[in-house]
Design an enzyme around this catalytic site. Structure first.
Site, PDB file in Angstrom:
ATOM      1  N   VAL A  78      33.157  47.765  39.424  1.00  0.00           N
ATOM      2  CA  VAL A  78      34.044  46.963  38.572  1.00  0.00           C
ATOM      3  C   VAL A  78      35.159  46.356  39.425  1.00  0.00           C
ATOM      4  CG1 VAL A  78      35.498  48.914  37.800  1.00  0.00           C
ATOM      5  CG2 VAL A  78      35.316  46.881  36.398  1.00  0.00           C
ATOM      6  N   GLY A  79      35.612  47.121  40.432  1.00  0.00           N
ATOM      7  CA  GLY A  79      36.656  46.627  41.327  1.00  0.00           C
ATOM      8  C   GLY A  79      36.090  45.509  42.199  1.00  0.00           C
ATOM      9  N   ARG A 179      51.816  44.563  34.719  1.00  0.00           N
ATOM     10  CA  ARG A 179      52.497  43.273  34.861  1.00  0.00           C
ATOM     11  C   ARG A 179      52.971  42.755  33.517  1.00  0.00           C
ATOM     12  NH1 ARG A 179      47.993  40.872  38.903  1.00  0.00           N
ATOM     13  NH2 ARG A 179      46.703  41.759  37.254  1.00  0.00           N
ATOM     14  N   ARG A 182      50.389  45.926  27.302  1.00  0.00           N
ATOM     15  CA  ARG A 182      49.030  45.848  26.740  1.00  0.00           C
ATOM     16  C   ARG A 182      49.129  46.442  25.347  1.00  0.00           C
ATOM     17  NH1 ARG A 182      44.245  44.345  29.733  1.00  0.00           N
ATOM     18  NH2 ARG A 182      45.052  43.618  31.712  1.00  0.00           N
ATOM     19  N   HIS A 287      35.196  59.328  46.616  1.00  0.00           N
ATOM     20  CA  HIS A 287      34.969  58.120  45.807  1.00  0.00           C
ATOM     21  C   HIS A 287      33.743  58.292  44.893  1.00  0.00           C
ATOM     22  CE1 HIS A 287      35.758  53.502  45.849  1.00  0.00           C
ATOM     23  NE2 HIS A 287      35.309  53.894  44.659  1.00  0.00           N
TER      24      HIS A 287
END
Ligand code: NDP
Ligand code: DGY
Length: 322
Positions: A78-79, A179, A182, A287
Site C-alpha cells: 500500500v505504501g 495534516r 479526519r 517488516h
C-alpha cells in the site's frame, strides 16, 4: 501477438502466482531474498509491466533502465514512497498499489507490538531457555493498556484499524495527528484531533501509522522523544524513515522513553551490529505487517488486477493517488 513482458521482483502467494502464470505474459520473476539493484535494473530492460514492492526503488534510473516499453508499475504494497510518481506520470506510466486488503493484518501487528513492548514479552520469553525464573513480585513488570492514552500519528486506513482495536482494551483516550482532521474516521473510533506536539506529550503509547512523505521524514527526532513521557513507548509500523533512528538509539540509551516496537527500520534488513539491538525494551520485527496468508493472497490479486489493466491500457482499479 507477442506476449507482454513482465518483471516481478518476487513470486506471489500460491493462488495469485497461478493466476499470474496463467495470463500468458512473458514473465521473469526473481527468487532472490534481496534482489541486488544492478540485477533489478538489468532485468527490467524492455518490460511492459513491473511488479515490485517497497524494497525496490522505482525511480528515474529504473524507468530509464526499463525504457519506453513500460506501461505499468504495480507495487505489491500500500505504501508507495519507493515510487517516483511524478516521473512515472510524466512518462505516461500508470502506477497501482494494494490498499485496504492488508489493513487488518497490519493493525493486528501494531497491537501485537504495543503489547509486546508494554508486557516485555521478548525479555520474558528469553528467560525460558535459561531456566532463571524468579518468584519476586517485582520481576519483569510490564504495564497495562487499560486507562492509557494512545496517540496515533496518521488516522488513515491502518491508523483507524489500530484505533478500533484499542477500544476493546479500555484505553482512556485515543488522540491522533495529521495534516488535517479526519472527522468521519475519528467519529467512528472516538479519536480526538490534536497537534503533533500535544500528541507526543500526552500519549502513553505513540503509534506511527502515517505514510512516509516530505512532511513525515524524520518527524521523530531526539527533541521529540524528549517531549514524550519517560514511560511512554513508541511503535512504528509505517516506514523506518519517519524516525531519525540514531536519535531513537540515543533516547533508548538515555532512558528518556519507556521503549520501542518497530516493524520497520532503516535500512532493511537492519545490520546485525545495529545499536537498536542492544536494548531489551526495543522490540524489532522484520517488516511483517502484512505477512498473513489472507492479506498476501489479496494483495497478489490486487497487484495482478492493476498490472492487467495497465497492460491493456485501461484505468487501474487501485491507482496510486497523485
Ligand atoms: P492511508 O493513506 O490510508 O493513511 C496514511 C495516513 O498518513 C493518512 O491518514 C495521512 O493523513 C497520514 N499522514 C500523512 N502525512 C502526515 C503527517 N505529516 N502527520 C500525520 N499523519 C500524516 O494509508 P494506510 O493506512 O493504508 O497505510 C499507511 C502506511 O503504513 C503506508 O503508507 C505504509 O508506509 C505503511 N505500511 C506498513 C506496513 C508494514 O508491513 N509494516 C504494511 C502496510 C502499510 P493526512 O493526509 O490527512 O495527514
Ligand atoms: C506496504 O504494503 O506498504 C508494506 O509495507 C509492504 O511493503
Amino acid at each position: 501477438m507477442t506476449p507482454k513482458k513482465v518483471f516481478s521482483s518476487y513470486f506471489l502467494t500460491e493462488d495469485a502466482q497461478k493466476r499470474l502464470e496463467s495470463l500468458g505474459y512473458d514473465l521473469d520473476q526473481s527468487s532472490a531474498d534481496q534482489l541486488p539493484r544492478a540485477e533489478f535494473l538489468r532485468r527490467v530492460k524492455g518490460v511492459h509491466g513491473i511488479i515490485c514492492d517497497s524494497a525496490c526503488q522505482v525511480d528515474a534510473e529504473t524507468l530509464d533502465a526499463a525504457g519506453d516499453t513500460l506501461q505499468v508499475i504495480s507495487t505489491h504494497s500500500v505504501g508507495y514512497n519507493h515510487v517516483d510518481l511524478a516521473e512515472a506520470h510524466r512518462r505516461g506510466i500508470q502506477t497501482g498499489h494494494t490498499p485496504d486488503v492488508l489493513t487488518d493484518a497490519v493493525a493486528d501487528l501494531a497491537l501485537t507490538l504495543i503489547l509486546m513492548v508494554l508486557r516485555r514479552v521478548v525479555e520474558a520469553a528469553a528467560v525460558i531457555p535459561t531456566g532463571q525464573w524468579c518468584n519476586q513480585p517485582t520481576w519483569i513488570l510490564g504495564r497495562q493498556l487499560r486507562g492509557k492514552a494512545v496517540g496515533i500519528v496518521g488516522l488513515g486506513r491502518i491508523g483507524e484499524g489500530v484505533a478500533q482495536r484499542l477500544r476493546g482494551f479500555g484505553v482512556s483516550r485515543i488522540l491522533y495527528s495529521g495534516r488535517r482532521p479526519r472527522e468521519e474516521a475519528a467519529l467512528r473510533v472516538g479519536a480526538n484531533f490534536v497537534s503533533f506536539d500535544e500528541l507526543v506529550r500526552q500519549s502513553d503509547v505513540v503509534c506511527i501509522c502515517c505514510s512516509l512523505n516530505d512532511s513525515t521524514y524524520h518527524l521523530f527526532t531526539y527533541d521529540v522523544f524528549k517531549l514524550m513521557k519517560p514511560t511512554a513507548v513508541i511503535i512504528n509500523i509505517s516506514r523506518g524513515g519517519v524516525i531519525k533512528q540514531e536519535d531513537l538509539v540515543s533516547a533508548l540509551a538515555n532512558k528518556i522513553i519507556g521503549g520501542a516496537g518497530l516493524d520497520v527500520m532503516t535500512p532493511e534488513p537492519l545490520p546485525t551490529d545495529s545499536h537498536l539491538l542492544k536494548y531489551p525494551n526495543c522490540v524489532l520485527l522484520p517488516h511483517i505487517g502484512s505477512a498473513t496468508v489472507e492479506a498476501r493472497e489479496a494483495m497478489g490479486h490486487l497487484c495482478i488486477d492493476n498490472l492487467q489493466a495497465g497492460l491493456e491500457g485501461k484505468p487501474l482499479p487501485n491507482p496510486i493517488p497523485m
